[in-house]
Design an enzyme around this catalytic site. Structure first.
Site, PDB file in Angstrom:
ATOM      1  N   LYS A   1       4.473  -6.935  -7.950  1.00  0.00           N
ATOM      2  CA  LYS A   1       3.364  -7.478  -7.165  1.00  0.00           C
ATOM      3  C   LYS A   1       2.762  -9.258  -8.726  1.00  0.00           C
ATOM      4  CE  LYS A   1       1.284  -4.936  -4.177  1.00  0.00           C
ATOM      5  NZ  LYS A   1       0.893  -4.981  -3.314  1.00  0.00           N
TER       6      LYS A   1
ATOM      7  N   TYR B   1       6.731  -1.683  -9.531  1.00  0.00           N
ATOM      8  CA  TYR B   1       6.111  -2.157  -8.324  1.00  0.00           C
ATOM      9  C   TYR B   1       5.104  -3.152  -9.580  1.00  0.00           C
ATOM     10  CZ  TYR B   1       1.792  -1.673  -6.173  1.00  0.00           C
ATOM     11  OH  TYR B   1       0.228  -1.562  -5.673  1.00  0.00           O
TER      12      TYR B   1
ATOM     13  N   SER C   1      -2.718  -5.983  -7.984  1.00  0.00           N
ATOM     14  CA  SER C   1      -2.767  -4.329  -8.528  1.00  0.00           C
ATOM     15  C   SER C   1      -2.930  -4.626  -9.684  1.00  0.00           C
ATOM     16  CB  SER C   1      -1.794  -3.509  -8.545  1.00  0.00           C
ATOM     17  OG  SER C   1      -2.182  -2.869  -8.855  1.00  0.00           O
TER      18      SER C   1
END
Lengths: 321, 321
Positions: free
Chosen positions: B153, B149, B121
């Site tokens: 990732k 997050y 992402s």
């Protein structure tokens, strides 16, 4: 204060422990207890210090109990080395990644937000053929690790940064340079010769240099490396400059400069004990390592590289006597 | 060939599945079986395709069995979203990091070196106050993630690269941009309004825009995102350009441009349904996201951003009818 050094019986860990015990103070606070955790017990001089306690085992096995000790500060140096990680993938993932995560989780569970310095490595930088390293590594250079060891260190950098952002620990990462001159014996590491070509001749032994004399390398003395770890521990959050890993300063020298320093300190007889026997495999690995570093962040912390390689050889001689 | 999509019932996973089933071919090979793994079963149109098989559960729970199926190719899209990971640290570590590692280990154990596309992402990029993002994100821009997050990732990107280097899988990572226009309902994500200010007015509903009309954002349409995932899968190793994650192309638009496109496609009545109600918290988060990307690697793969936002609104209208 109560301190923990993982890898505390190793070359750098023991050296850091001695320096901390000699000063008795870290971050302006008296050191009451220093726990040295490692696969083996540390040397006698360390064990006999009344402030020292020893924990023997893997970090993975010890993590939970270590967390419960509620340390004020932690130097997390324990690590499988790069050749081990390349030969045994699972061992590296467990010794470097799983251990670090278990330690971070245990420190988080303790709830006292200890300061932590994680020792990463210049090995996070590798030369991806499609994305070559710039000539000079700076604070914002993208690591593209080319070894499992480098990947594991880089991943742990991210964990330390996020556990810090979340307020679980007060962590910071220092990337260690290749340390020279290391005492002891040659090992399987591609960098082994960067200590060997000084250490062996000074001990009257022959040494082989597998790369050309023009090869540039980035080095730090053991003393400067330990000083860097302490400075990173003591730096305030703002002074450290964010949560991104910091590469400790490096002296850039040619192998020829190293041999010149050897001759100056150890004499021409010592210099004559080094032979060049090219090893293309080692030359390729070493050639992929970054040799030049420029960091505004280390400069802002007042950290500087060793002045020259001669002083590094003198440091080694002084301490090996 | 036998394919797996994790997150195969989700918005992008289902869309990718439909596109693959419609073409029947990937990487020049016929698709004989498509396994969709997700927390819930996919929509009826997917389940009723004779080539589709469904696995319901977490990737962590399913990983071992999935590995034993010996897929030829995998799209690993399953993920906890950023707000969940920020609210529940353990959930994020488990759903994103542990799951991905378990899947990679299972694919490695299968021994057939499957191709794998991991969907990372743009959230790996965050603005560390001490190390601000450059105005334009390039192939060698250092990610300094500012969310759990983003960290998870970025860590998985490293794992995919190293499992690939070791020859355990043939992996590559595509970093997804903010996808707009997403169908459905507003959610808690800071980016929710980037779909909402188009979707709601077109449905006759009021929408609130929490940032200024001059705010620049980087977006990709659902169709272009899916096309990027397929192109990354089909790219040869050399064409992909190393093992470092690739940011899929993004269209840079101001929020004002988005509203102008809404008016052009949906009329002034639709445009009139959007009110500006500044939300400093959201403005700060969105302002920290990179808005401009330049990548020689995506260009070399023939990937381009959506032509303009008008075409994205038209795509949404066409598909939501």
């Amino acid at each position: 204060m109560k301190l923990l050094i993982t890898g505390g019986a190793g070359f750098l860990g023991a050296r850091l422990a001695r320096r901390l015990l000699a000063s008795g103070v870290l971050d302006g606070r008296a050191i009451d207890r220093l726990v040295l955790a490692d696969l083996a017990a540390p040397a006698d001089d360390l064990r006999s210090d009344p402030r020292v306690e020893v924990r023997v085992g893997t970090v993975l096995a010890l993590a939970k109990a270590l967390g419960e000790e509620r340390f004020d500060g932690v130097f997390h140096l324990a690590s499988a080395v790069s050749s081990e990680c390349e030969a045994n993938f699972e061992l590296g993932m467990q010794s470097n990644l799983d251990s670090t995560r278990a330690l971070l989780d245990a420190l988080r569970a303790a709830g006292n937000v200890p300061k932590l310095v994680f020792s990463s490595s210049v090995a996070v930088f590798g030369s991806d053929p499609a994305l070559p390293l710039p000539a000079v590594v700076r604070d914002d250079t993208l690591p593209t690790p080319q070894s499992s060891y480098g990947v594991q260190k880089f991943i742990c950098e991210q964990l330390v940064a996020d556990y810090t952002r979340k307020g679980f620990i007060d962590g910071r990462t220092a990337r260690l340079m290749t340390v020279s001159v290391r005492p002891g014996r040659p090992n399987g590491a591609a960098s082994s010769f960067l200590s060997g070509i000084i250490r062996e001749p000074l001990a009257g032994l022959e040494a082989v240099c597998p790369v050309s004399p023009e090869t540039e390398v980035a080095l730090a003395s053991p003393a400067n490396t330990v000083a860097g770890l302490i400075a990173v521990f003591e730096a305030g959050r703002d002074a450290f400059g964010g949560r991104t890993a910091l590469s400790l300063p490096a002296l850039t020298v040619r192998v020829q400069d190293m041999l010149d320093a050897l001759e100056k300190v150890g004499g021409s007889a010592a210099r004559a004990r080094v032979r060049f026997v090219p090893d293309p495999a080692i030359a390729r690995i070493v050639g992929g390592w970054p040799a030049r570093f420029e960091s505004r962040r280390t400069a802002a912390l007042g950290l500087t590289a060793d002045a020259n390689f001669e002083s590094i050889v003198e440091q080694y001689l002084r301490e090996s006597r």
